[in-house]
Design an enzyme around this catalytic site. Structure first.
Site, PDB file in Angstrom:
ATOM      1  N   GLN A   1      -6.168   6.587   0.601  1.00 53.05           N
ATOM      2  CA  GLN A   1      -7.536   6.609   0.878  1.00 53.05           C
ATOM      3  C   GLN A   1      -7.950   5.732   1.947  1.00 53.05           C
ATOM      4  OE1 GLN A   1     -10.428   5.580  -2.246  1.00 53.05           O
ATOM      5  NE2 GLN A   1     -11.499   4.373  -0.555  1.00 53.05           N
ATOM      6  N   LYS A   2      -7.024   4.718   2.354  1.00 53.54           N
ATOM      7  CA  LYS A   2      -7.341   3.954   3.482  1.00 53.54           C
ATOM      8  C   LYS A   2      -7.375   4.633   4.872  1.00 53.54           C
ATOM      9  CE  LYS A   2      -6.228   0.135   6.075  1.00 53.54           C
ATOM     10  NZ  LYS A   2      -5.636   0.893   7.324  1.00 53.54           N
ATOM     11  N   ASP A   3      -6.844   5.710   4.884  1.00 55.20           N
ATOM     12  CA  ASP A   3      -7.163   6.720   6.210  1.00 55.20           C
ATOM     13  C   ASP A   3      -8.015   7.901   5.616  1.00 55.20           C
ATOM     14  OD1 ASP A   3      -5.030   5.598   8.177  1.00 55.20           O
ATOM     15  OD2 ASP A   3      -4.088   5.540   6.540  1.00 55.20           O
TER      16      ASP A   3
ATOM     17  N   GLY B   1       1.021  -1.267  -0.213  1.00 55.00           N
ATOM     18  CA  GLY B   1      -0.016   0.116  -0.116  1.00 55.00           C
ATOM     19  C   GLY B   1       0.925   1.257  -0.081  1.00 55.00           C
ATOM     20  N   HIS B   2       1.843   1.164   0.901  1.00 56.77           N
ATOM     21  CA  HIS B   2       2.761   2.363   0.952  1.00 56.77           C
ATOM     22  C   HIS B   2       3.348   2.816  -0.377  1.00 56.77           C
ATOM     23  CE1 HIS B   2       2.883   1.319   5.304  1.00 56.77           C
ATOM     24  NE2 HIS B   2       2.478   2.658   5.433  1.00 56.77           N
TER      25      HIS B   2
ATOM     26  N   GLN C   1       0.408  11.598  17.821  1.00 60.79           N
ATOM     27  CA  GLN C   1      -0.822  11.178  17.259  1.00 60.79           C
ATOM     28  C   GLN C   1      -1.435   9.824  17.864  1.00 60.79           C
ATOM     29  OE1 GLN C   1       0.881  10.744  13.179  1.00 60.79           O
ATOM     30  NE2 GLN C   1      -0.395   8.978  12.909  1.00 60.79           N
TER      31      GLN C   1
ATOM     32  N   MET D   1      -4.384  -3.666   3.238  1.00 59.26           N
ATOM     33  CA  MET D   1      -3.161  -3.709   3.877  1.00 59.26           C
ATOM     34  C   MET D   1      -3.066  -2.682   4.881  1.00 59.26           C
ATOM     35  SD  MET D   1      -0.697  -4.776   0.740  1.00 59.26           S
ATOM     36  CE  MET D   1      -0.845  -6.349  -0.232  1.00 59.26           C
ATOM     37  N   SER D   2      -2.476  -3.202   5.864  1.00 60.05           N
ATOM     38  CA  SER D   2      -2.152  -2.118   7.163  1.00 60.05           C
ATOM     39  C   SER D   2      -0.865  -2.633   7.778  1.00 60.05           C
ATOM     40  CB  SER D   2      -3.063  -2.008   7.950  1.00 60.05           C
ATOM     41  OG  SER D   2      -2.979  -1.567   9.186  1.00 60.05           O
TER      42      SER D   2
ATOM     43  N   ARG E   1      -0.436  -2.523  10.950  1.00 55.12           N
ATOM     44  CA  ARG E   1      -1.046  -3.354  12.234  1.00 55.12           C
ATOM     45  C   ARG E   1      -1.511  -4.790  11.692  1.00 55.12           C
ATOM     46  NH1 ARG E   1      -2.360   2.295  13.663  1.00 55.12           N
ATOM     47  NH2 ARG E   1      -1.334   3.092  15.221  1.00 55.12           N
TER      48      ARG E   1
END
Ligand code: AMP
Length: 279
Positions: free
Chosen positions: A148-150, A36-37, A61, A184-185, A187
């Site tokens: 867009q994930k966040d 994703g990155h 954050q 994907m993350s 985490r």
């Protein structure tokens, strides 16, 4: 690829490029890089002469009981991935470089930070805006790419750039998913094999809810049904269907819809969304 671990190295690289008339695209990350990155990095390369990626786990954050201390740190692998993508510079500052003694930020997140993730993470977006603004100050990019994930973060950053009239174009990158559909993350590393199996149900429920919305089914009934399904496996923080531009309730003027959710699977918090045009 230059690895700049302090502000001066980064400022020097930027001023050399600017003197050469080069444009700069910037991708902020917290490391633990995945496909994703890297999709954002490819987008950055297509939109400027030089690409800078930052890796900085921003303490401001994270809430008190969150995973700041345990956040995955995989710097060596991250650098190998970025080198393979032919990134021009990676900025890996320390906390002291970003927040030198006495540093105070006057920049606060705007109205789009209200609700959704802010409910369980008060102050989170103020921290995001603070670090992104600081990174923008140092890197002075022409373009910056956010996932867009966040989705709420993307809108909050766009709002900051507009409010402060910063000369930076904000581009968004599509959500990259595992074959299973799981977004994907970094985490996701916290998930067990069984939890990964379960986690893919989240996207399936979002797709079903999207179909219900497009078929003009009663919205509160559709959301209720989706929550009932989700709650079999997840602890739901929120599941909302909103106007994608305002993050407020859908009106007759809504052209783009956002289905946004945050859930817990065990102790891992997952967020996902689908953005689509009103039918
Ligand atoms: P993070 O390292 O989690 O702070 O994320 C850095 C950037 O990568 C943010 O703009 C995220 O929205 C983006 N990002 C994270 N996961 C994905 C994904 N699955 N697909 C596309 N972009 C992503």
């Amino acid at each position: 690829m230059q690895v700049c671990s302090n502000n001066q190295q980064m400022l020097d690289a930027v001023s050399t490029w600017k003197a050469q008339g080069k444009t700069i695209a910037f991708v902020p990350t917290m490391g633990g890089l995945h496909a994703g990155h890297l999709s954002l990095v490819h987008q950055a390369k297509a939109n400027a002469d030089k690409v800078v990626v930052s890796i900085f786990v921003n303490p401001t954050q994270f809430g008190k009981n969150e995973d700041f201390d345990h956040y995955p740190k995989t710097l060596e692998q991250d650098l190998t991935k970025l080198e393979a993508c032919q990134v021009d510079a990676v900025f890996t500052p320390s906390k002291e470089q970003i927040y030198p003694n006495g540093y105070t930020s006057h920049v606060k997140a705007g109205s789009l930070a209200q609700g959704l993730c802010s409910k369980s993470r008060p102050g989170h977006f103020d921290g995001v805006v603070q670090v992104v603004h600081r990174l923008f100050e140092i890197i002075t990019p022409n373009v910056a790419i956010f996932g867009q994930k966040d989705y709420q973060q993307l809108l909050v950053i766009r709002q900051m750039v507009k409010t402060l009239s910063l000369p930076i174009s904000i581009l968004s990158g599509d959500i990259v998913r595992e074959q299973s559909g799981l977004a994907m993350s970094t985490r996701n590393q916290y998930l067990s094999v069984d939890e990964k199996e379960t986690a893919l149900k989240l996207y399936q429920v979002l797709i079903q809810l999207k179909q219900a919305v497009l078929k003009n089914q009663d919205l509160s009934v559709a959301i209720h049904n989706s929550k009932a399904t989700l709650s079999q496996d997840f602890k739901i923080e929120y599941l909302s269907v909103l106007d994608a531009n305002t993050l407020k309730s859908i009106t007759d003027n809504t052209s783009k819809i956002a289905i946004l959710c945050a859930v817990f699977l065990g102790s891992t918090r997952l967020i996902d969304n689908i953005i689509f045009n009103q039918g």
